[in-house]
Write a protein that holds these residues in place. Structure first.
Motif, PDB file in Angstrom:
ATOM      1  N   PHE A   1       5.280  16.753   0.266  1.00 53.95           N
ATOM      2  CA  PHE A   1       5.008  15.364   0.623  1.00 53.95           C
ATOM      3  C   PHE A   1       3.895  14.873  -0.284  1.00 53.95           C
ATOM      4  N   GLY A   2       3.973  13.609  -0.661  1.00 55.67           N
ATOM      5  CA  GLY A   2       2.928  13.045  -1.493  1.00 55.67           C
ATOM      6  C   GLY A   2       1.578  13.104  -0.808  1.00 55.67           C
ATOM      7  N   ARG A   3       0.530  13.206  -1.609  1.00 58.39           N
ATOM      8  CA  ARG A   3      -0.817  13.363  -1.060  1.00 58.39           C
ATOM      9  C   ARG A   3      -1.246  12.153  -0.244  1.00 58.39           C
ATOM     10  N   TRP A   4      -0.780  10.966  -0.618  1.00 54.24           N
ATOM     11  CA  TRP A   4      -1.203   9.733   0.052  1.00 54.24           C
ATOM     12  C   TRP A   4      -0.094   9.160   0.928  1.00 54.24           C
ATOM     13  N   THR A   5       0.635   9.989   1.631  1.00 55.37           N
ATOM     14  CA  THR A   5       1.689   9.529   2.535  1.00 55.37           C
ATOM     15  C   THR A   5       1.297   9.840   3.976  1.00 55.37           C
ATOM     16  N   PRO A   6       1.860   9.118   4.940  1.00 56.17           N
ATOM     17  CA  PRO A   6       1.573   9.423   6.349  1.00 56.17           C
ATOM     18  C   PRO A   6       2.022  10.831   6.744  1.00 56.17           C
ATOM     19  N   GLU A   7       3.108  11.315   6.135  1.00 49.90           N
ATOM     20  CA  GLU A   7       3.592  12.661   6.466  1.00 49.90           C
ATOM     21  C   GLU A   7       2.588  13.729   6.050  1.00 49.90           C
TER      22      GLU A   7
ATOM     23  N   LEU B   1       1.522  11.678  -5.558  1.00 48.67           N
ATOM     24  CA  LEU B   1       0.795  10.850  -4.600  1.00 48.67           C
ATOM     25  C   LEU B   1       1.677  10.327  -3.463  1.00 48.67           C
ATOM     26  N   TRP B   2       2.927   9.918  -3.773  1.00 47.14           N
ATOM     27  CA  TRP B   2       3.734   9.225  -2.756  1.00 47.14           C
ATOM     28  C   TRP B   2       5.137   9.788  -2.575  1.00 47.14           C
ATOM     29  N   ARG B   3       5.362  11.054  -2.828  1.00 48.16           N
ATOM     30  CA  ARG B   3       6.701  11.621  -2.674  1.00 48.16           C
ATOM     31  C   ARG B   3       7.036  11.804  -1.202  1.00 48.16           C
ATOM     32  N   VAL B   4       8.191  11.324  -0.815  1.00 50.77           N
ATOM     33  CA  VAL B   4       8.745  11.565   0.514  1.00 50.77           C
ATOM     34  C   VAL B   4      10.168  12.055   0.287  1.00 50.77           C
TER      35      VAL B   4
ATOM     36  N   SER C   1      -1.635  -0.040 -13.377  1.00 48.59           N
ATOM     37  CA  SER C   1      -2.356   0.772 -14.363  1.00 48.59           C
ATOM     38  C   SER C   1      -1.391   1.577 -15.228  1.00 48.59           C
ATOM     39  N   PHE C   2      -0.265   2.019 -14.663  1.00 48.75           N
ATOM     40  CA  PHE C   2       0.750   2.699 -15.473  1.00 48.75           C
ATOM     41  C   PHE C   2       1.321   1.754 -16.525  1.00 48.75           C
ATOM     42  N   LEU C   3       1.577   0.520 -16.146  1.00 54.42           N
ATOM     43  CA  LEU C   3       2.095  -0.464 -17.095  1.00 54.42           C
ATOM     44  C   LEU C   3       1.093  -0.714 -18.224  1.00 54.42           C
ATOM     45  N   ILE C   4      -0.175  -0.829 -17.889  1.00 55.75           N
ATOM     46  CA  ILE C   4      -1.214  -1.040 -18.898  1.00 55.75           C
ATOM     47  C   ILE C   4      -1.315   0.184 -19.809  1.00 55.75           C
ATOM     48  N   LEU C   5      -1.236   1.371 -19.234  1.00 56.09           N
ATOM     49  CA  LEU C   5      -1.291   2.594 -20.037  1.00 56.09           C
ATOM     50  C   LEU C   5      -0.100   2.672 -20.991  1.00 56.09           C
ATOM     51  N   ASP C   6       1.107   2.307 -20.539  1.00 56.36           N
ATOM     52  CA  ASP C   6       2.272   2.314 -21.416  1.00 56.36           C
ATOM     53  C   ASP C   6       2.115   1.316 -22.562  1.00 56.36           C
ATOM     54  N   ALA C   7       1.576   0.144 -22.251  1.00 56.86           N
ATOM     55  CA  ALA C   7       1.341  -0.839 -23.316  1.00 56.86           C
ATOM     56  C   ALA C   7       0.305  -0.322 -24.311  1.00 56.86           C
ATOM     57  N   PHE C   8      -0.707   0.388 -23.831  1.00 57.00           N
ATOM     58  CA  PHE C   8      -1.707   0.963 -24.726  1.00 57.00           C
ATOM     59  C   PHE C   8      -1.099   2.046 -25.610  1.00 57.00           C
TER      60      PHE C   8
ATOM     61  N   LYS D   1      -8.463   2.764   5.465  1.00 58.04           N
ATOM     62  CA  LYS D   1      -8.245   3.839   4.497  1.00 58.04           C
ATOM     63  C   LYS D   1      -6.759   4.204   4.427  1.00 58.04           C
ATOM     64  N   GLU D   2      -6.142   4.366   5.589  1.00 57.36           N
ATOM     65  CA  GLU D   2      -4.715   4.685   5.612  1.00 57.36           C
ATOM     66  C   GLU D   2      -3.900   3.572   4.976  1.00 57.36           C
ATOM     67  N   TRP D   3      -4.197   2.326   5.306  1.00 52.36           N
ATOM     68  CA  TRP D   3      -3.464   1.204   4.731  1.00 52.36           C
ATOM     69  C   TRP D   3      -3.609   1.190   3.214  1.00 52.36           C
ATOM     70  N   PHE D   4      -4.832   1.413   2.715  1.00 56.40           N
ATOM     71  CA  PHE D   4      -5.055   1.365   1.267  1.00 56.40           C
ATOM     72  C   PHE D   4      -4.270   2.462   0.554  1.00 56.40           C
ATOM     73  N   PHE D   5      -4.403   3.703   1.032  1.00 56.99           N
ATOM     74  CA  PHE D   5      -3.757   4.803   0.326  1.00 56.99           C
ATOM     75  C   PHE D   5      -2.251   4.854   0.555  1.00 56.99           C
ATOM     76  N   HIS D   6      -1.766   4.469   1.727  1.00 58.52           N
ATOM     77  CA  HIS D   6      -0.337   4.586   2.010  1.00 58.52           C
ATOM     78  C   HIS D   6       0.487   3.453   1.414  1.00 58.52           C
ATOM     79  N   SER D   7      -0.100   2.256   1.239  1.00 59.40           N
ATOM     80  CA  SER D   7       0.731   1.164   0.731  1.00 59.40           C
ATOM     81  C   SER D   7       0.062   0.331  -0.364  1.00 59.40           C
ATOM     82  N   HIS D   8      -1.188  -0.040  -0.195  1.00 58.99           N
ATOM     83  CA  HIS D   8      -1.800  -1.003  -1.120  1.00 58.99           C
ATOM     84  C   HIS D   8      -2.071  -0.410  -2.504  1.00 58.99           C
ATOM     85  N   ALA D   9      -2.469   0.838  -2.575  1.00 64.19           N
ATOM     86  CA  ALA D   9      -2.812   1.446  -3.860  1.00 64.19           C
ATOM     87  C   ALA D   9      -1.599   1.572  -4.776  1.00 64.19           C
ATOM     88  N   LYS D  10      -0.397   1.563  -4.214  1.00 61.61           N
ATOM     89  CA  LYS D  10       0.809   1.668  -5.041  1.00 61.61           C
ATOM     90  C   LYS D  10       0.869   0.548  -6.071  1.00 61.61           C
TER      91      LYS D  10
END
Length: 164
Positions: free
Chosen positions: A136-142, A111-114, A67-74, A52-61
């Motif tokens: 601190f971002g919601r999905w950060t270790p801090e 989500l990821w502000r440090v 998804s942001f890129l797809i939304l901008d293209a849309f 869970k920590e690995w997914f939210f702290h690094s992989h989900a980025k």
């Protein structure tokens, strides 16, 4: 294709399974096995982040960025009409992309502000602004550490976490 185990090949030599190791090879093998055992012990003592920590702290980025890129293209694609991009749609496309990009940057920072080391600290408390909603971002270790061990109020005032 391969010779059978334990049978000599055409020249009378035995396969590599039955050859003796030299003292240097035995020492190198023993050293490697000791190193692997030590690495196993260290891995058991400190297994690292959970899935869970690995997914939210690094992989989900990666996936949120995609998804942001797809939304901008849309957003841009909605301004294209009949396969062309008329000049009258340029301002609308630019404004809607600017609003979309601001929302994406704000969500990313939520989500990821440090905060950086060079960020000025005006007071002891963080104040949300138009560019940072959380300290601190919601999905950060801090943030996970802060949720696990919340700071105690030292000035005798009300707990800021109880208010919006």
């Amino acid at each position: 294709m391969f010779p059978r185990k334990g049978s000599p090949d055409d020249y009378g030599s035995t396969p590599h399974d039955q050859t003796e190791l030299t003292p240097d090879e035995e020492a190198a093998l023993a050293e490697t096995l000791d190193r692997v055992d030590q690495e196993k012990r260290l891995a058991l003592l400190d297994p690292g982040p959970t899935w869970k920590e690995w997914f939210f702290h690094s992989h989900a980025k990666l996936w949120v960025g995609l998804s942001f890129l797809i939304l901008d293209a849309f957003i841009f694609g909605t301004w294209i009409s009949d396969g062309s991009f008329p000049a009258s749609h340029i301002v609308g496309a630019a404004l809607s992309l600017a609003v979309g990009l601001y929302g994406e940057v704000l969500l990313w920072r939520y989500l990821w502000r440090v905060p950086g080391d060079d960020e000025p600290i005006l007071g002891s408390r963080f104040r949300p602004s138009w560019k940072a909603l959380r300290e601190f971002g919601r999905w950060t270790p801090e943030a996970a550490e802060l949720r696990a061990h919340p700071p105690a109020a030292t000035d005798g005032g009300p707990d800021p976490g109880e208010f919006l």
